[in-house]
Design a protein around this motif. Sequence first.
Motif, PDB file in Angstrom:
ATOM      1  N   ASP A  97      49.433  48.930  36.180  1.00  0.00           N
ATOM      2  CA  ASP A  97      49.189  49.893  35.090  1.00  0.00           C
ATOM      3  C   ASP A  97      47.872  49.587  34.373  1.00  0.00           C
ATOM      4  O   ASP A  97      47.139  50.501  33.989  1.00  0.00           O
ATOM      5  CB  ASP A  97      50.336  49.856  34.072  1.00  0.00           C
ATOM      6  N   ILE A  98      47.571  48.306  34.192  1.00  0.00           N
ATOM      7  CA  ILE A  98      46.316  47.919  33.523  1.00  0.00           C
ATOM      8  C   ILE A  98      45.116  48.346  34.379  1.00  0.00           C
ATOM      9  O   ILE A  98      44.183  48.973  33.888  1.00  0.00           O
ATOM     10  CB  ILE A  98      46.296  46.398  33.270  1.00  0.00           C
ATOM     11  N   LEU A  99      45.185  48.036  35.678  1.00  0.00           N
ATOM     12  CA  LEU A  99      44.065  48.401  36.563  1.00  0.00           C
ATOM     13  C   LEU A  99      43.920  49.916  36.679  1.00  0.00           C
ATOM     14  O   LEU A  99      42.815  50.435  36.819  1.00  0.00           O
ATOM     15  CB  LEU A  99      44.247  47.773  37.950  1.00  0.00           C
ATOM     16  N   SER A 100      45.051  50.644  36.622  1.00  0.00           N
ATOM     17  CA  SER A 100      44.927  52.108  36.704  1.00  0.00           C
ATOM     18  C   SER A 100      44.424  52.686  35.385  1.00  0.00           C
ATOM     19  O   SER A 100      43.778  53.728  35.367  1.00  0.00           O
ATOM     20  CB  SER A 100      46.231  52.764  37.152  1.00  0.00           C
ATOM     21  N   MET A 101      44.688  51.974  34.263  1.00  0.00           N
ATOM     22  CA  MET A 101      44.101  52.409  32.983  1.00  0.00           C
ATOM     23  C   MET A 101      42.584  52.231  33.021  1.00  0.00           C
ATOM     24  O   MET A 101      41.844  53.068  32.516  1.00  0.00           O
ATOM     25  CB  MET A 101      44.719  51.630  31.810  1.00  0.00           C
ATOM     26  N   TYR A 102      42.098  51.141  33.646  1.00  0.00           N
ATOM     27  CA  TYR A 102      40.644  50.977  33.832  1.00  0.00           C
ATOM     28  C   TYR A 102      40.090  52.212  34.550  1.00  0.00           C
ATOM     29  O   TYR A 102      39.053  52.756  34.185  1.00  0.00           O
ATOM     30  CB  TYR A 102      40.328  49.758  34.710  1.00  0.00           C
ATOM     31  N   GLY A 131      42.652  42.533  54.221  1.00  0.00           N
ATOM     32  CA  GLY A 131      42.298  43.719  54.999  1.00  0.00           C
ATOM     33  C   GLY A 131      41.833  44.877  54.130  1.00  0.00           C
ATOM     34  O   GLY A 131      41.113  45.758  54.588  1.00  0.00           O
ATOM     35  N   THR A 132      42.236  44.876  52.862  1.00  0.00           N
ATOM     36  CA  THR A 132      41.827  45.945  51.943  1.00  0.00           C
ATOM     37  C   THR A 132      40.850  45.408  50.899  1.00  0.00           C
ATOM     38  O   THR A 132      39.850  46.045  50.572  1.00  0.00           O
ATOM     39  CB  THR A 132      43.063  46.549  51.228  1.00  0.00           C
ATOM     40  N   GLU A 144      32.247  31.152  40.681  1.00  0.00           N
ATOM     41  CA  GLU A 144      31.926  32.572  40.546  1.00  0.00           C
ATOM     42  C   GLU A 144      32.443  33.329  41.770  1.00  0.00           C
ATOM     43  O   GLU A 144      32.221  32.909  42.905  1.00  0.00           O
ATOM     44  CB  GLU A 144      30.411  32.742  40.426  1.00  0.00           C
ATOM     45  N   LEU A 145      33.145  34.419  41.525  1.00  0.00           N
ATOM     46  CA  LEU A 145      33.770  35.175  42.609  1.00  0.00           C
ATOM     47  C   LEU A 145      33.134  36.547  42.777  1.00  0.00           C
ATOM     48  O   LEU A 145      32.736  37.170  41.794  1.00  0.00           O
ATOM     49  CB  LEU A 145      35.250  35.414  42.292  1.00  0.00           C
ATOM     50  N   PHE A 146      33.068  37.001  44.018  1.00  0.00           N
ATOM     51  CA  PHE A 146      32.637  38.365  44.306  1.00  0.00           C
ATOM     52  C   PHE A 146      33.836  39.049  44.945  1.00  0.00           C
ATOM     53  O   PHE A 146      34.353  38.575  45.952  1.00  0.00           O
ATOM     54  CB  PHE A 146      31.441  38.337  45.264  1.00  0.00           C
ATOM     55  N   ILE A 147      34.311  40.130  44.344  1.00  0.00           N
ATOM     56  CA  ILE A 147      35.472  40.840  44.883  1.00  0.00           C
ATOM     57  C   ILE A 147      35.036  42.250  45.266  1.00  0.00           C
ATOM     58  O   ILE A 147      34.421  42.950  44.459  1.00  0.00           O
ATOM     59  CB  ILE A 147      36.628  40.889  43.855  1.00  0.00           C
ATOM     60  N   ALA A 148      35.325  42.649  46.500  1.00  0.00           N
ATOM     61  CA  ALA A 148      34.871  43.967  46.985  1.00  0.00           C
ATOM     62  C   ALA A 148      35.938  44.594  47.874  1.00  0.00           C
ATOM     63  O   ALA A 148      36.748  43.884  48.475  1.00  0.00           O
ATOM     64  CB  ALA A 148      33.573  43.796  47.770  1.00  0.00           C
ATOM     65  N   PRO A 149      35.948  45.934  47.944  1.00  0.00           N
ATOM     66  CA  PRO A 149      36.850  46.573  48.910  1.00  0.00           C
ATOM     67  C   PRO A 149      36.340  46.322  50.335  1.00  0.00           C
ATOM     68  O   PRO A 149      35.134  46.232  50.543  1.00  0.00           O
ATOM     69  CB  PRO A 149      36.773  48.063  48.552  1.00  0.00           C
ATOM     70  N   HIS A 156      46.969  52.436  46.486  1.00  0.00           N
ATOM     71  CA  HIS A 156      47.180  51.334  47.429  1.00  0.00           C
ATOM     72  C   HIS A 156      46.147  50.225  47.217  1.00  0.00           C
ATOM     73  O   HIS A 156      46.488  49.043  47.150  1.00  0.00           O
ATOM     74  CB  HIS A 156      47.114  51.857  48.874  1.00  0.00           C
ATOM     75  N   THR A 157      44.874  50.633  47.089  1.00  0.00           N
ATOM     76  CA  THR A 157      43.809  49.635  46.879  1.00  0.00           C
ATOM     77  C   THR A 157      44.025  48.877  45.576  1.00  0.00           C
ATOM     78  O   THR A 157      43.824  47.661  45.520  1.00  0.00           O
ATOM     79  CB  THR A 157      42.420  50.322  46.883  1.00  0.00           C
ATOM     80  N   LEU A 158      44.448  49.591  44.522  1.00  0.00           N
ATOM     81  CA  LEU A 158      44.671  48.912  43.242  1.00  0.00           C
ATOM     82  C   LEU A 158      45.844  47.928  43.333  1.00  0.00           C
ATOM     83  O   LEU A 158      45.801  46.847  42.742  1.00  0.00           O
ATOM     84  CB  LEU A 158      44.909  49.926  42.113  1.00  0.00           C
ATOM     85  N   HIS A 159      46.895  48.294  44.102  1.00  0.00           N
ATOM     86  CA  HIS A 159      48.005  47.353  44.316  1.00  0.00           C
ATOM     87  C   HIS A 159      47.489  46.095  45.031  1.00  0.00           C
ATOM     88  O   HIS A 159      47.872  44.977  44.684  1.00  0.00           O
ATOM     89  CB  HIS A 159      49.126  48.004  45.135  1.00  0.00           C
TER      90      HIS A 159
END
Length: 284
Positions: free
Chosen positions: A135-140, A225-226, A240-245, A258-261
């Motif tokens: 819910d927090i990530l979908s509010m973003y 995978g996602t 330091e982290l880099f996070i990407a789809p 799905h990606t947000l999950h």
Amino acid sequence: MKRTEEMVSSLRYDALQKRWVIIATERQHRPQDFGAGQSITVSREHCPFCAGREQQTPPEIAAIRPLHSEPDTPGWRVRVIENKYPALRISNAVWELGAEGFYETIPGYGAHEVIIEGPDHDKSFIDLPSDLAFDILSMYRERLNVHMDDLRLKYTLIFKNHGATAGASLLHPHSQIIATPVTPRTIRMELMSTLKHFAETNRCMICDMVQKERDEGERIIYDDGTIVAFANYAARFPYELFIAPARHETFYNRENDHTLHCLVNCLKDVLGRLRTLLSDPPYN
Ligand SMILES: [Zn+2]
Ligand SMILES: [Zn+2]
């Protein structure tokens, strides 16, 4: 330019550094540095972000709450309010480019919001149930959509300060959003680099980075995978982290559920490992 009483802040252009600086006089009155405007000594008993104290915060802008429930009442899961000491404001809607000699200044039009991450006072993001973290990530995503629809805004940043030394002034889990009428210098540089890379190779630079990291595997920390997380090759900070789809996507607000999950799982995993390894370090 003429300054009006209600103009709480402005943006001034530093021609030498080629960057815009927010001049926010009102923020000097806040009790603590960058945060929701409360001191870290605020206890659970007096915390304005806790359920039941909705009247003590600026009015609700958006929330995830039961259908037909009133704004600014308990029962919410995620709540968005204006920062009590905003650096920028939507009501600063006077849109004029001002000049003082060769200096440039524009009104502090924009948004500065706080996202309260659930009614629970001392559950950090890692400990939240996955559906609340989602819910927090979908509010973003929702807030990014809202600010993107406003053509006067050029850039929106979502950030979180965890721990006092990372700048969190209130312990209740929350993150912040700043939407600005100008593009920050670092983002302009990133856009120019990726554009140049595309012109030269016909490929996306972020996708190439993800591919390179996956091929080498040395710095990969998480890959389902996602979502892929890896240690930044040229990291400026430890851990330091880099996070990407994993597949090409330009906008966070275009990502599907799905990606947000998957992002929830990734964040819980990597932040959980950091907490175990470094005993709950402060982070941004
Ligand atoms: Zn609280
Ligand atoms: Zn790409």
